[in-house]
Design a protein around this motif. Sequence first.
Motif, PDB file in Angstrom:
ATOM      1  N   LEU A 110       0.784  -1.243   0.050  1.00  0.00           N
ATOM      2  CA  LEU A 110       0.067  -0.080  -0.070  1.00  0.00           C
ATOM      3  C   LEU A 110       0.972   1.413  -0.098  1.00  0.00           C
ATOM      4  O   LEU A 110       0.287   2.298   0.303  1.00  0.00           O
ATOM      5  CB  LEU A 110      -0.950   0.071   1.145  1.00  0.00           C
ATOM      6  CG  LEU A 110      -1.997  -1.220   1.101  1.00  0.00           C
ATOM      7  CD1 LEU A 110      -2.690  -1.200   2.557  1.00  0.00           C
ATOM      8  CD2 LEU A 110      -2.929  -1.079  -0.056  1.00  0.00           C
ATOM      9  N   GLY A 111       1.912   1.013  -0.165  1.00  0.00           N
ATOM     10  CA  GLY A 111       2.995   2.107  -0.362  1.00  0.00           C
ATOM     11  C   GLY A 111       3.989   2.584   0.664  1.00  0.00           C
ATOM     12  O   GLY A 111       3.894   1.655   1.656  1.00  0.00           O
ATOM     13  N   PHE A 112       4.461   3.957   0.830  1.00  0.00           N
ATOM     14  CA  PHE A 112       5.242   4.304   1.852  1.00  0.00           C
ATOM     15  C   PHE A 112       4.728   4.440   3.400  1.00  0.00           C
ATOM     16  O   PHE A 112       3.479   4.786   3.409  1.00  0.00           O
ATOM     17  CB  PHE A 112       5.852   5.570   1.539  1.00  0.00           C
ATOM     18  CG  PHE A 112       6.893   6.155   2.479  1.00  0.00           C
ATOM     19  CD1 PHE A 112       7.954   5.715   2.459  1.00  0.00           C
ATOM     20  CD2 PHE A 112       6.210   7.227   3.235  1.00  0.00           C
ATOM     21  CE1 PHE A 112       8.896   6.355   3.393  1.00  0.00           C
ATOM     22  CE2 PHE A 112       7.237   7.718   4.244  1.00  0.00           C
ATOM     23  CZ  PHE A 112       8.654   7.169   4.436  1.00  0.00           C
ATOM     24  N   SER A 113       5.615   3.779   4.242  1.00  0.00           N
ATOM     25  CA  SER A 113       5.027   3.829   5.700  1.00  0.00           C
ATOM     26  C   SER A 113       5.977   4.319   6.327  1.00  0.00           C
ATOM     27  O   SER A 113       7.117   4.151   6.482  1.00  0.00           O
ATOM     28  CB  SER A 113       4.338   2.424   5.968  1.00  0.00           C
ATOM     29  OG  SER A 113       5.569   1.513   5.725  1.00  0.00           O
ATOM     30  N   MET A 114       5.577   5.257   7.432  1.00  0.00           N
ATOM     31  CA  MET A 114       6.714   5.667   8.496  1.00  0.00           C
ATOM     32  C   MET A 114       5.828   5.744   9.891  1.00  0.00           C
ATOM     33  O   MET A 114       4.807   6.047  10.012  1.00  0.00           O
ATOM     34  CB  MET A 114       6.946   7.042   8.113  1.00  0.00           C
ATOM     35  CG  MET A 114       8.479   7.407   9.169  1.00  0.00           C
ATOM     36  SD  MET A 114       9.046   9.117   8.571  1.00  0.00           S
ATOM     37  CE  MET A 114       7.928  10.246   9.432  1.00  0.00           C
ATOM     38  N   VAL A 115       6.636   5.280  10.833  1.00  0.00           N
ATOM     39  CA  VAL A 115       6.596   5.574  12.464  1.00  0.00           C
ATOM     40  C   VAL A 115       7.279   6.319  12.817  1.00  0.00           C
ATOM     41  O   VAL A 115       8.833   6.081  12.971  1.00  0.00           O
ATOM     42  CB  VAL A 115       6.341   4.305  13.115  1.00  0.00           C
ATOM     43  CG1 VAL A 115       5.804   4.455  14.414  1.00  0.00           C
ATOM     44  CG2 VAL A 115       4.962   3.031  12.411  1.00  0.00           C
ATOM     45  N   GLU A 116       6.833   7.696  13.199  1.00  0.00           N
ATOM     46  CA  GLU A 116       7.946   8.601  14.055  1.00  0.00           C
ATOM     47  C   GLU A 116       7.781   8.177  15.236  1.00  0.00           C
ATOM     48  O   GLU A 116       6.703   8.186  16.073  1.00  0.00           O
ATOM     49  CB  GLU A 116       7.581   9.916  13.787  1.00  0.00           C
ATOM     50  CG  GLU A 116       8.282  11.107  14.514  1.00  0.00           C
ATOM     51  CD  GLU A 116       8.105  12.509  14.146  1.00  0.00           C
ATOM     52  OE1 GLU A 116       7.411  12.538  13.159  1.00  0.00           O
ATOM     53  OE2 GLU A 116       8.616  13.375  14.990  1.00  0.00           O
TER      54      GLU A 116
END
Lengths: 82, 260
Positions: free
Chosen positions: B210-216
């Motif tokens: 489903l594309g780019f993922s990021m957890v800050e």
Amino acid sequence: MPIKGWIEVNDLYCKGCELCVAACPQNVLALDLDQLTPKGYHPARLITAGCTGCNICAIVCPDAAITVYREARQKNKVAINA
Amino acid sequence: MMLAEKQTMDLIYQRPESLSDAITHYCPGCTHGIAHRLVAEVIDEMGLREKTIGVAPVGCSVFAYNYFNTDYVEAAHGRAPAMATGIKRVLPDRTVYTYQGDGDLASIGMAEIMHVAARGENITVIFINNAIYGMTGGQMAPTTLPGMRTTSSPNGRDVELSGYPIRMSEMLATMDGAGYIVRRSLHNPANIRKAKKAIRLAFETQEHGLGFSMVELLSSCPTNWKVTPNEALTFIADHMVPVFPLDDFKVHPAIANLKV
Ligand SMILES: Cc1ncc(C[n+]2csc(CCOP(=O)(O)OP(=O)(O)O)c2C)c(N)n1
Ligand code: SF4
Ligand code: SF4
Ligand code: SF4
């Protein structure tokens, strides 16, 4: 009767940061000032009865040094060779 | 407790398999370690260990490749998203993630992170925001709070001179290529649990294509903040969370409905 738990701290990993000591809801953890880990830190230890095996200490430990056990309900018993 | 008693106990928690046996070089109480543990637990739970390739940054987590039981490569400073892009495009069946600090990601690596999200690369980023350059001795980062003392802002960050903190998650969530962008914190057990769930959903985003993922992750640096590990957690809650709100900035509908 409250659920009984038990934790073990691996002295190879513990850095005596006290995050587990502050987070434990039962206040049953403290650094053992009479011991030093191989890295030279005072390791965390259970100091009194009352651990419930709630896992909070393991959740906050940055060094994955803690193993948590809890009184077996009925099945899933594991043998611990400690 | 007697051994006989212990033998009737269930094992509730042990060190995750996806962490290596190495002792980390992180300072006592540094929450980089918590972030590592959560990533390892998620990789274990999803059964991804044999197909995961991590990309380590430059910064305190430069040795991340020694700390995980998965394949790992080391990128040049800030370039982890570019390296991850190449790996994922050549080996699309692998789970590819970067692990980056705020100096690495938001300063020298600003271009790479913006474009990886804009391209919608199907990779995951674990972004450690500790408001400082840890490894090099506590200099000001793009995420340093207004008024915060660092070795390069000894009188506190002056926003007239050095500008304002950058909110990466909010910015990246504007990219159409992003599937999952959230901010969490590591300052107490409840937030650590939420952080773990977010890391799970970020990896699920990648596994579902489903594309780019990021957890800050708001993270502590007790050494350079010059406080105890427990005081550093209070600093996150009192000073970082108000500037960096904990929220979901973009969640793909398929992930919002996912039960994990
Ligand atoms: C090309 C290049 N420029 C500068 C540096 C020096 N340097 C090393 S780590 C770092 C910043 C680290 O900060 P951050 O990414 O926030 O990670 P932390 O150490 O806080 O985890 C810098 C500027 C470098 N190694 N390479
Ligand atoms: S398991 Fe819970 S009660 Fe037992 S030591 Fe850890 S935090 Fe304290
Ligand atoms: S949190 Fe972990 S490293 Fe810190 S004192 Fe407790 S067991 Fe040791
Ligand atoms: S310098 Fe800061 S970020 Fe680096 S390991 Fe030490 S506490 Fe963690």
